[in-house]
Design an enzyme around this catalytic site. Structure first.
Site, PDB file in Angstrom:
ATOM      1  CG  ASP A 168      -0.436  -0.158   2.044  1.00 17.64           C
ATOM      2  OD1 ASP A 168       0.707  -0.985   2.263  1.00 17.64           O
ATOM      3  OD2 ASP A 168      -0.893  -0.469   3.203  1.00 17.64           O
ATOM      4  CE1 TYR A 246       8.941  -0.214   5.436  1.00 12.76           C
ATOM      5  CE2 TYR A 246       7.159   1.161   4.099  1.00 12.76           C
ATOM      6  CZ  TYR A 246       7.701   0.503   4.646  1.00 12.76           C
ATOM      7  OH  TYR A 246       6.900  -0.026   5.995  1.00 12.76           O
TER       8      TYR A 246
END
Length: 449
Positions: A168, A246
């Site tokens: 997601d 990330y």
């Protein structure tokens, strides 16, 4: 249509059920039966209590049954949603804490922690793929099990293109970027390329015009949403793209590691303790399981990537940041597209074929895909910037070394498996020493299967 969820006692299972409840399509293409599989019957009981409350007053709610027998769960499945966590949150806590003890990043899917998680998970994922091939060979597998790209590529070696990986993070980034330029996220076209948890949004096209340069030139708009706050307008302007959240662990590694090490608990330790309280409450049979779950979920979302936010000023997530794409909605969109032959364009983890120049055709990449009754096919991305491709190639070598360690016959602390596992850890850009990689591997016991 029957959907089987592996890891059906997992905390986020009610999100999937909520999406199924909201699906008002005809019965031929709608989930009418949900099968929950888990190795922990107590967790299954707790989640079934939440789902039962969700279904109240919904006459078309999918029937739910639970089992701890894998073959029983798989038999007759049209779709299999894999969301397992081998070793539970205690395993995640160890994956994070051991590297931190060596002064390198400890995170669920990034760095040494992600490699350790993969080494533990891949053998189980491969055994599951083999059972699917035997018991439900016509089922489509939607993989959310982390590390998602690595696990999807391993399962594809058994099941081929019937395995589709989802995450997601990319769709959340895309939607936030579109809103930042005042566009409807559902009307924009997104140019995104990368691997799972290692990708970049390169264009946001609205009515035929790329709005990303405009966004990169507006610091206030850029820093109005999560990724802009994480990376800062100056770096994003220099980079010329919007990175997946990330990548903060790569671009600001020193700050991220320092922030995590100063925290009283890692993310895995926090979730382990938080969810233990939820399962104890919901599994007791007392009413209010849904309320307890919703309260726990909101706390979980609000504290997501808290250490990275602390390292960049200590800001709080707002409603825009919390409203991402939702992996539950992505999974449902895939099922709709395949079952009803309704074309959809989604960012997914699939076999590269020729979509990303510089990576081989079997490498699983995370790119926009066209999904219909034939499955998911990647759309061509065009040339990839050297810095992006370099990171992708490095991480692909790490992933494949971990897969080699998991699939080799020598599953002990010597021989081929150890060589491949050590290579997976030592080649990771966020592990700065072969000796450190060896100590992390030994402390983890990852090969003691």
């Amino acid at each position: 249509m029957r959907l089987t969820v592996l890891g059906g006692g997992g905390f986020r299972m009610p999100l999937v059920y909520r999406a199924l409840l909201d699906d008002t399509g005809d019965e031929a293409g709608r989930c009418t039966e949900l099968v929950l599989y888990d190795t922990d019957p107590h967790r299954l009981d707790a989640i079934r209590a939440v789902l039962a409350e969700q279904a109240q007053g919904r006459p078309t709610a999918p029937a739910v049954r639970a089992t701890t027998d894998l073959d029983e769960a798989l038999r007759g499945a049209d779709f299999v949603f894999s969301a397992i966590r081998v070793g539970g949150l205690e395993g995640r806590a160890n994956d994070e804490r051991i590297p931190l003890g060596e002064g390198v990043l400890g995170q669920e899917t990034v760095g040494a922690g992600g490699v350790l998680y993969g080494l533990r998970t891949l053998p189980v994922a491969l055994r599951i793929a083999e059972r699917i091939a035997t018991v439900a060979p016509d089922a489509w597998v939607i993989n959310f099990t982390n590390p998602a790209g690595m696990v999807t590529e391993a399962m594809q070696r058994v099941l081929g293109d019937r395995v589709i990986g989802i995450c997601d993070s990319p769709v959340g980034l895309c939607r936030r970027a579109a809103r930042a330029v005042g566009a409807d996220p559902d009307r924009a076209v997104y140019d995104y390329v990368g691997l799972n948890h290692l990708g970049w949004l390169r264009r946001v096209v609205v009515d035929g015009r790329d709005r990303l340069p405009e966004l990169l030139g507006d610091p206030a708009a850029l820093e109005s949403f999560e990724e802009g706050k994480l990376f800062g307008a100056e770096w994003l302007r220099a980079l010329g793209a919007l990175p997946n959240e990330y990548l903060h662990y790569y671009y600001f590694n020193r700050e991220a590691v320092a922030s995590i090490r100063q925290s009283p608990a890692t993310r895995g330790e926090f979730l382990r303790d938080q969810q233990a309280r939820f399962y104890e409450t919901a599994g007791s049979g007392a009413p209010g399981a849904l309320t307890a779950w919703e309260r726990t979920r909101l706390e979980r979302e609000a504290t997501y990537m808290a250490e990275s936010r602390e390292a960049t000023g200590g800001w709080e997530r707002d409603s825009c940041d919390l409203d991402g794409g939702g992996y539950d909605r992505i999974a449902l969109a895939i099922m709709r597209a395949i079952a009803r032959d309704e074309r959809a364009t989604l960012i997914l983890n699939v076999r590269n074929r020729t979509a990303v120049p510089g990576l081989d055709e079997d490498a699983v990449v995370e790119v926009p895909c066209l999904v219909d009754a034939g499955g998911a096919r990647p759309l061509a991305t065009g040339a990839v910037a050297p810095d992006q491709l370099g990171l992708m190639l490095s991480l692909k070598a790490v992933e494949r070394s971990a897969i080699e360690a998991a699939t080799t016959e020598a599953g002990t602390d010597s021989g081929i498996a150890r060589d491949a596992a050590l290579r997976a850890l030592a080649l990771h850009p966020l592990v700065d020493s072969v000796k450190v990689a060896g100590r992390i591997l030994d402390a983890s016991g990852a090969l003691a299967r």
